[in-house]
Design an enzyme around this catalytic site. Structure first.
Site, PDB file in Angstrom:
ATOM      1  CD  GLU A  80      42.212  33.926  65.907  1.00  0.00           C
ATOM      2  OE1 GLU A  80      41.036  34.062  65.531  1.00  0.00           O
ATOM      3  OE2 GLU A  80      42.524  33.651  67.066  1.00  0.00           O
ATOM      4  CG  HIS A  99      46.195  38.266  66.654  1.00  0.00           C
ATOM      5  ND1 HIS A  99      45.979  38.714  67.945  1.00  0.00           N
ATOM      6  CD2 HIS A  99      46.233  36.920  66.730  1.00  0.00           C
ATOM      7  CE1 HIS A  99      45.883  37.670  68.755  1.00  0.00           C
ATOM      8  NE2 HIS A  99      46.039  36.569  68.042  1.00  0.00           N
ATOM      9  CG  HIS A 101      49.761  35.616  71.307  1.00  0.00           C
ATOM     10  ND1 HIS A 101      49.832  34.249  71.185  1.00  0.00           N
ATOM     11  CD2 HIS A 101      48.601  35.978  70.689  1.00  0.00           C
ATOM     12  CE1 HIS A 101      48.764  33.814  70.522  1.00  0.00           C
ATOM     13  NE2 HIS A 101      48.011  34.836  70.199  1.00  0.00           N
ATOM     14  CG  HIS A 163      43.752  35.605  72.152  1.00  0.00           C
ATOM     15  ND1 HIS A 163      42.839  35.244  71.198  1.00  0.00           N
ATOM     16  CD2 HIS A 163      44.963  35.413  71.567  1.00  0.00           C
ATOM     17  CE1 HIS A 163      43.466  34.835  70.106  1.00  0.00           C
ATOM     18  NE2 HIS A 163      44.760  34.930  70.313  1.00  0.00           N
TER      19      HIS A 163
HETATM   20 ZN   LIG Z   1      46.286  34.729  68.959  1.00  0.00          ZN
END
Ligand SMILES: [Zn+2]
Length: 214
Positions: A80, A99, A101, A163
């Site tokens: 990413e 970032h 989850h 996501h």
């Molecule tokens: Zn991810």
């Protein structure tokens, strides 16, 4: 002397906390990525691809330029990295990207629903809304484009459809704190929605008084 040692160590400290608190899915996984901008240079320091975060040492953390060319670190940077570089180019107010989850924010990634202004201390930090970035496959230019289109709202937290979550901040501490604030808000909002009763959002005059996030 490693000129990037401080941000590398700060990223590892943040990742270990996020890991232990379930923001990356599990202790053995690497479900997310964290980066810091190097001030006044087109460079970012970012977690490597596919390495368990609890095992990372400073030299594992990658340094790349905004065209994703490697500057330091022998491992492959996160898939990413293009998303992080795009955010730094479009949002000069952002100095770090977390970032994750994270579980409760991920619920809203599945029901494709933004989170409105619910708590004043959260709105002051992350802005008036947590918008959803439409789905695109991880690590693709399509996802980078959709993220760049959504972050123009000036807010600091976003949901990535199907996501996870994207938390921005002027510093790593702020992006990290914003990840916590988003999770608290998503958790409360999810449970409030589950009651089936009407949900009150902050009044317009409060939002006016708060203004943009700082
Ligand atoms: Zn991810």
């Amino acid at each position: 002397m490693d000129p990037y040692l401080d941000p590398r160590k700060a990223i590892i400290r943040c990742c270990r906390w996020l890991c232990r608190h379930g923001y990356f899915g599990s202790l053995r996984s690497a479900g997310g990525n964290v980066s810091v901008r190097i001030p006044d240079e087109p460079l970012l320091v970012i977690t490597p691809s596919g390495r368990p975060y609890m095992d990372l040492v400073p030299e594992d953390i990658c340094v790349v330029d905004f065209d994703l060319r490697p500057v330091a670190g022998g491992l492959k940077p996160s898939i990413e990295t293009g998303m992080h570089a795009g955010i730094y180019q479009d949002r000069p107010d952002v100095g770090a990207v977390v970032h994750t989850h994270q579980p409760f924010a991920s619920i809203f990634a599945l029901i494709n629903q933004s989170i409105p202004a619910l708590f004043d201390e959260v709105v002051m930090a992350i802005g008036h809304t947590v918008d959803v970035v439409p789905y695109a496959f991880s690590g693709t230019p399509e996802l980078v484009g959709k993220v760049r289109q959504t972050i123009v709202n000036g807010c600091f937290c976003f949901i990535l459809q199907n996501h996870g979550a994207l938390n921005l901040g002027a510093s790593l501490d702020q992006a990290w704190k914003n990840a916590e604030l988003l999770e608290k808000t998503a958790q409360a909002y999810y449970h409030a929605l589950a009651t089936g009763r009407p949900i009150t959002t902050l009044p317009a005059e409060t939002l006016q008084r708060i203004g943009p996030p700082s």
